[in-house]
Scaffold this motif. Structure first.
Motif: not given
Ligand code: GLU
Length: 554
Positions: A53-54, A57-58, A91, A96-97, A318
């Motif tokens: 998920s990082f 998102w990134k 998250l 992580i937004q 992270i």
């Protein structure tokens, strides 16, 4: 005579909308870059999910695109009620937004492409599957568990590729009339995909991370809609990722083998296929030295709760995960010490293609690097937040957060010892190390520890009267403003008078009973009740003359 369309009507008489209607409701996004995290709410947040998920998102952020959360709860047997909050909090913990998803108050949806929870999208899946029924690309199937089991056994016995395909699917080639009659007789059925391939066909596709991949094509007539009316993961993936306008499907490597089926399905609907990106799984060495996937059952570190309990900084984790994703990160970070990891662009094409080895020792060192690098104020804030949330039993003593808050300035000076200096001792590998290195600074805790210490033997080796005299003299000239070198010389001079040799040569040749090192240890234990502490002179400086004198004379 019944037509193919009649079958679709018979099964879904109330479904009037079409895929085209849905597409109007959920138009293409202004910025087409969109990725998503689509977990099943099982009550467990796997570190591999954080990894994926990082990246999702990134990647979206690097392109000013959208990242959303979709809850895949169509397997209701596995669902856990509070698991959605666990995922969202997890998250957020890692920074992580989430732009869209069930992230409003009480898990209400935020965003224009919802609902973001699959169990609320039943009508959408029906529209999709009705479309396939009309095109004769799907069919109802009444095979019971027992029938399926018999086929499995027969295939195993005759060494035939297992699955429901070709002649093994007894309903695949029924006429609309036959199907209509059966629907009237028994409304309990699943809907299967009519796969266009057979056992001999191979296919290729381009995975953004792994490059060109060739595989056996899907030949199975997989289930699209289960008998409870809910879709399987495969149908939901097509409907959702199309309507939610996902451009990049970044998901766990274990889904790689489903790509041929998914491409068949997109083609069946005549819909564009998104870009598939499958980051390599996190691996570890097992007891026999073989690499294997981090396992939810076997490895406590598969659960993010482990890292929280052990005091790892989310940013440290992270940074380590970015290291695993893209090995160029380490050099980039050395070249850009003042930049945040968020400034590093992850390039999907550069990501490691085979398994990434998740190594706790390396993680600790990355975490340690992170904790040494941040400002002391930030270290204080982060470790306080952690101490407020995570309170191990302290057997009647105040917890760390209470102690830290009792004197924030003093706490920060204590944390700050030797930080950002060439001598930086990298004192803290995790937040958990902070507790043992801070507690003795607080007087209430020192008194408690000192009371217990007196019972032990270590100080009995010294003559009490001599040590009292030494302390009296040392304290009377103690000047914490003096440069460290001078303070050390002064300690040696005074020590000599009370039987402590300044060095080994003196110790051998003269009347000394002890060495300067013993004296330093005496001071250390007297001041800190510990044999291992940060630099003694810095500790004294932080404690201040009054406190030091009091502790030494106690
Ligand atoms: N719910 C699926 C899973 O947990 C999601 C896979 C995907 O991202 O497409 O494996």
């Amino acid at each position: 005579m019944t037509t193919r369309s009649d079958i679709a009507e018979l099964i879904f008489p109330d479904t009037k909308e079409t895929i085209a209607d849905l597409e109007k409701k959920f138009p293409a996004r202004k910025n087409p870059i969109c990725s998503r995290f689509a977990p099943s709410p099982t009550g467990f947040l796997h570190i591999g999910w954080v990894y994926a998920s990082f990246i999702e998102w990134k990647f979206a952020k690097q392109h000013d695109g959208t990242f959303f959360l979709r809850i895949e709860d169509t397997d209701q047997k596995r669902e856990v009620e509070w698991a959605v909050d666990l995922i969202i909090d997890g998250l957020r913990f890692f920074g992580i937004q989430i732009d869209e998803g069930p992230v409003g108050e009480n898990n209400t949806d935020v965003g224009n492409y919802g609902p973001y929870t699959q169990s609320q999208r039943k009508n959408i899946y029906q529209i999709f599957v009705k479309h396939l029924l009309q095109k004769w690309l799907a069919y109802p199937c009444w095979m019971s568990e027992a029938e399926l089991e018999t086929i499995r056994e027969q295939q195993t016995k005759t060494k035939v590729t297992p699955g429901i395909y070709g002649n093994y699917s007894v309903r695949r080639n029924k006429t609309p009339d036959e199907i209509a009659a059966q629907i009237q007789a028994n409304p309990n059925f699943v809907i299967r995909f009519r796969s266009p391939a057979d056992l001999t066909k191979r296919m290729t596709f381009e995975d953004v991370i792994k490059g060109k991949i060739e595989m056996i094509d899907n030949y199975n007539d997989i289930v699209l809609i289960k008998s409870d009316g809910l879709p399987t993961y495969h149908l939901a993936h097509i409907a959702d990722d199309h309507l939610m306008r996902v451009s990049h499907v970044i998901r766990g490597e274990e889904r790689l083998t489903s790509v041929p089926l998914h491409i068949q399905l997109f083609n069946a609907f005549a819909l564009p296929v998104p870009q598939y990106c499958h980051p390599a799984s996190l691996l570890k060495f097992d007891e026999d030295g073989n690499k294997r996937k981090l396992s939810k059952r076997k490895d406590p570190e598969a659960d993010i709760a482990y890292f929280f309990e052990h005091g790892y900084a989310p940013q440290g984790i992270i940074e380590y995960l970015i290291n695993l994703a893209d090995p160029r990160f380490e050099d980039w970070q050395k070249a850009n010490p003042d930049k945040s990891y968020l400034d590093f662009d992850i390039v999907l094409e550069n990501m490691s293609k085979s398994g990434a080895l998740f190594d706790l020792v390396k993680l600790q060192s990355v975490n340690n690097g992170y904790l040494s690098r941040i400002s002391t104020q930030q270290l204080y804030n982060e470790s306080l937040t952690r101490a407020q949330k995570y309170k191990p039993a302290t057997a009647g003593r105040p917890d760390l957060a209470t102690l830290m808050l009792s004197d924030p300035a003093y706490t920060q000076s204590a944390l700050n010892i030797e930080r950002h200096t060439p001598k930086d001792p990298k004192r803290f590998s995790t937040y958990a190390d902070i507790e043992s290195q801070l507690r003795f600074f607080y007087d209430s805790e020192w008194e408690e520890m000192n009371g217990k210490l007196k019972m032990e033997d270590w100080w009995l080796q010294y003559d009490k009267e001599i040590m009292k005299k030494f302390v009296a003299e040392y304290v009377s000239v103690l000047n914490l403003e003096m440069p460290v070198e001078e303070r050390f010389t002064q300690l040696k001079e005074i020590g000599k008078k009370y039987g402590f040799a300044s060095n080994n040569a003196e110790f051998k040749e003269w009347w000394y009973i002890w060495k300067i090192g013993d004296l330093a240890m005496f001071l250390r234990i007297q001041l800190c009740c510990a044999t291992q502490t940060p630099d003694l002179y810095s500790v004294m400086q932080v404690m201040g003359k009054e406190r030091v004198s009091k502790r030494l004379q106690a």
